[in-house]
Enzyme design. Sequence first.
Site, short mmCIF file in Angstrom:
data_model
loop_
_atom_site.label_atom_id
_atom_site.label_comp_id
_atom_site.label_asym_id
_atom_site.label_seq_id
_atom_site.Cartn_x
_atom_site.Cartn_y
_atom_site.Cartn_z
N GLY A 87 1.96 7.21 -12.37
CA GLY A 87 3.04 6.17 -11.79
C GLY A 87 2.41 4.76 -11.72
O GLY A 87 1.04 4.28 -11.61
N TYR A 91 -2.90 7.55 -10.07
CA TYR A 91 -3.10 8.53 -10.96
C TYR A 91 -3.02 10.43 -11.42
O TYR A 91 -3.13 10.56 -10.25
CB TYR A 91 -4.51 8.14 -11.60
CG TYR A 91 -4.72 7.06 -12.55
CD1 TYR A 91 -4.08 6.27 -13.24
CD2 TYR A 91 -5.84 6.07 -11.15
CE1 TYR A 91 -4.41 5.62 -13.57
CE2 TYR A 91 -5.73 4.48 -12.11
CZ TYR A 91 -5.48 5.10 -13.23
OH TYR A 91 -5.47 3.42 -13.49
N ASP A 205 14.04 10.16 -7.41
CA ASP A 205 13.59 9.54 -8.48
C ASP A 205 13.76 10.88 -9.72
O ASP A 205 12.77 11.20 -9.88
CB ASP A 205 12.21 9.25 -8.57
CG ASP A 205 12.00 7.89 -10.13
OD1 ASP A 205 13.31 8.08 -10.69
OD2 ASP A 205 10.91 7.81 -10.35
#
Length: 356
Positions: A87, A91, A205
């Site tokens: 992201g 990681y 998201d």
Amino acid sequence: MASMNTPPTSPSLAFGTQASDGGVPCSSTQCLARDLRRWGNECPKSPCSARGDSDVDERLLCSLAGRGLDLIADAKAHLGTLPVGRGPYCYVYEVLNTGKVIKFPRSKRHSKMVLLEAAVQYTIALQCRHVTPVLAVSYVSKQQFTGLRASECVPGIVMPRMRMDLQRFYQAHDHVEVRRIWWKAAEQTLSCLQSLKTQAFIHGDIKTANILLDFEQEPNFFLADFSTAKKVPRGSRAIRGASIQATMEYCAPETLRDSIESFDTDLYSLGLCLLALITRQEPFRELQQAKNHGTYSVQQSQWLVNAVLKNDPINLNVLSKSLHCQWPDELSFLSLILVKRLPVEDCIVAISRFHR
């Protein structure tokens, strides 16, 4: 999928009570205690606690520290060579021979964000079986990940290793296999959003990369990455004016236009994920490639913003007439989410009308 009931800590992973030479912590428990002392009154405060009581979160994090897996204490624990995910600030690596992965920040300055995410995700997963469970919090040092500085130890979220995400699934399987799992994906992910709504959380998201699949005999679906999760204030249904961290092509029109995040914008994003299973393309990808002669760039694209604001997601994504013939029930169901904008409870009830 790995069991949520992690085994007792083995003697080789027992928490140390003394630091190693030079005052360097020799367990994740010690690393966490050192960070909490250093932060003092700025300790991560999870929105899971209605009063924002940091002691609640400290107790939760301490209970998770090194539970069943402690990379600092166990010299035999190693990470895979390449990340299985990444992201903007973190990681995700496989922990070899354990069936688990660990998500950790690229640098120490994002440690609080990871610990906050761990507390939020753990709490939500207790009441929702389709949220990726948090098995432990383990720290990572340069010994495990050479990208860190020599003196750095950063916290990581330990989770079960899933098979793949939704995007990789539709890329790797033909339409027959995608059709076989489509309604199950819809049922399980809608159930997950209903649970988040009950707990007054917005994910913020939702996209195909954040919906994971695990296979036993049949696939099961799990929502992941709660770094953008927000608690909705009591008596409210939305958050206005907050910093939007969602992926642009998965945003609802009101998110881009008015900076609104809500249970309904999460549901809209999920609808686009289910639509991507049908089109086998990320949202607006095919149309943008056609408009730009095969080139593609999502970053800060005004074209993409304009496409989202047209509020016609099905017609702008389903460009092939054959898909309307092949997926009539699924597209009719998605119109309830993406066009009529029904709430999640009504969408769950409606599934039985389309899929028996």
